[in-house]
Design an enzyme around this catalytic site. Structure first.
Site, short mmCIF file in Angstrom:
data_model
loop_
_atom_site.label_atom_id
_atom_site.label_comp_id
_atom_site.label_asym_id
_atom_site.label_seq_id
_atom_site.Cartn_x
_atom_site.Cartn_y
_atom_site.Cartn_z
N GLU A 3 5.42 -23.25 5.07
CA GLU A 3 5.31 -21.79 4.95
C GLU A 3 6.68 -21.33 4.46
OE1 GLU A 3 2.64 -20.02 5.37
OE2 GLU A 3 1.34 -21.13 6.73
N GLU A 51 -0.16 -15.76 -2.17
CA GLU A 51 1.06 -16.49 -1.81
C GLU A 51 1.72 -17.04 -3.07
OE1 GLU A 51 -0.20 -19.12 1.38
OE2 GLU A 51 -1.08 -17.42 2.46
N HIS A 81 2.57 -22.94 1.14
CA HIS A 81 2.00 -21.62 1.47
C HIS A 81 3.17 -20.68 1.68
CE1 HIS A 81 -2.33 -22.53 2.49
NE2 HIS A 81 -1.84 -23.74 2.35
#
Ligand code: 0X9
Ligand code: ZN
Length: 406
Positions: free
Chosen positions: A357, A161, A287
């Site tokens: 995210e 990531e 993330h």
């Protein structure tokens, strides 16, 4: 082209005439080894192979060795980990704007050099393969912690990531450049807050993911598991409701929880860091991907029982979503998963905790974990205001609520 291949021919031809031992000595590969050695006698055996001992642990050493030395130590059965020590671990050329481990350290050093009175850089622990996990603390009073409200930004729990390293690192670089220009908000936050940055929680995994100039879609760290497979999912290894769902006890699994809670040096380091910096009131763990803003709980479908804490997570997530246009939701709405950082940080330390995210929204057509360096600037940009907002409310996150409702 022609000259190059001729040179190659000459070199090869030359090699053919070298005596064998000289030809072998041309292999200059160096290896970083973690070697079992319990006392000075065993350490001397290691040293006698010619390997250089770099660090000494209770019953192990980290050593740098060439191939021959590595082979000798492997014959003894003492080698626990081995990795090629090379400066060529780097992103493929078209993604060279991403920071690898060495470049993250260089970027942090650069910040410290520019603002020596405002920054403290330290190693908060060492990975299985002997890499330091770096933390940077920004404060106008950097030698005395705990006297200002603090926010912790983290990236790189999961190896593949890579954007999650770029965003917190580049946010801090942006903040400091604004501070230098005199942007009043940046000045205010640098002067009245403490800003903590741990941009690469899992350097072993990240370097493995890019080793050889080709992505491997690696997620975990690089622990050598009992069955010879590699890696623990660091975001399943934190010790709050550990192992209660959405994680695996099979070492080969992508979401392997580890042999026990906090079995990993990386999660231990973060735990200790948060426990010893009691002024951290908010944390944000980056993330990728899916464009979400997540908050506890992740281990359970039940929501936070303390009404004000539930409200403050919901309110702040909703507010941040107005800037980056991500979807705010409880972590377990995505899926149940136990042992993540935010559940532990809120569940045991009462730190208001978020997971972002980052982009892209989905895998198809937009690159998933590997969206390309072209997206970096835009993703950093849209996440600046959410980060600034967390700094704003670090003194008292409940200020963000309409208190009349409580
Ligand atoms: O699964 C994770 O660790 C995170 N997603 S990722 O794709 N980056 O791996 C999400 C963590 C959110 N927490 C829970 N759902 N518990
Ligand atoms: Zn992740």
């Amino acid at each position: 082209m022609k000259i190059k291949s001729c040179l190659a021919c000459l070199t090869l031809a030359g090699l053919a005439f070298l005596p064998i031992h000289q030809a072998e000595s041309i292999d200059s590969t160096q290896y970083m080894l973690k070697v079992r050695a319990k006392d000075k006698f065993e350490r001397s055996v290691v040293a006698n192979t010619g390997a250089s001992i770099e660090r000494v642990g209770e019953d192990w050493v980290l050593a740098i060795a060439n191939l021959e030395e590595k082979n000798q130590l492997e014959k003894l059965g003492w080698v626990e980990h081995s990795s090629v020590l090379t400066s060529t671990m780097d992103f493929p050329d078209q993604d060279r704007d991403f920071h690898n481990y060495t470049e993250v350290k260089a970027a942090l050093d650069e910040l410290v050099n520019q603002y020596p009175d405002l920054m403290r850089l330290g190693s908060i622990g060492m990975t299985h393969q002997g890499r330091d996990i770096w933390s940077l603390r920004i404060s106008t009073n950097p030698d005395f912690s705990e006297n200002k409200p603090a926010v912790l930004f983290l990236g790189g729990h999961h190896a593949r990531e890579h954007l999650s390293v770029e965003v917190p690192l580049r946010f801090v670089q942006w903040l400091m450049s604004e501070y230098k220009k005199g942007n009043p908000r940046a000045v205010r936050y640098v002067e009245t807050r403490e800003i903590h940055l741990i941009p690469m929680v899992n350097p072993d995994g990240l370097e493995y993911d890019i080793e050889g100039g080709r992505y491997k879609t690696w997620r975990k760290n690089r622990r050598v598991n009992r069955d010879g497979t590699y890696g623990v999912d660091l975001n399943r290894n934190y010790g709050y409701q550990w192992g209660t769902g959405g994680s695996s006890n099979s070492p080969n699994s992508e979401t392997y929880m580890g042999p026990q809670a906090f079995s990993e040096p990386e999660t231990q380091a973060i735990k200790l860091y948060i426990e010893t910096h009691k002024n951290i009131s908010i944390l944000l763990s980056f993330h990728t991907f899916s464009e979400l803003i997540l908050y506890p709980w992740g281990w359970s479908n039940g929501s936070i029982s303390e009404a004000r804490d539930k409200a403050v997570h919901e309110k702040m997530a909703r507010k941040m979503a107005t800037w980056n246009k991500y979807t705010p939701e409880q972590s377990s709405d995505l899926y149940i998963a136990s042992g993540d950082l935010t559940d532990w940080a809120y569940g045991t330390q009462k730190v208001i905790s978020f997971t972002f995210e980052l982009d892209p929204a989905n895998q198809w057509g937009s690159g998933g974990f590997y969206p390309g360096q072209g997206v970096i600037q835009g993703v950093v940009q849209k996440n600046i205001e959410p980060c600034m907002y967390l700094l704003e409310y670090a003194d008292n996150p409940y200020r963000s609520l309409d208190e009349a409702a409580f």
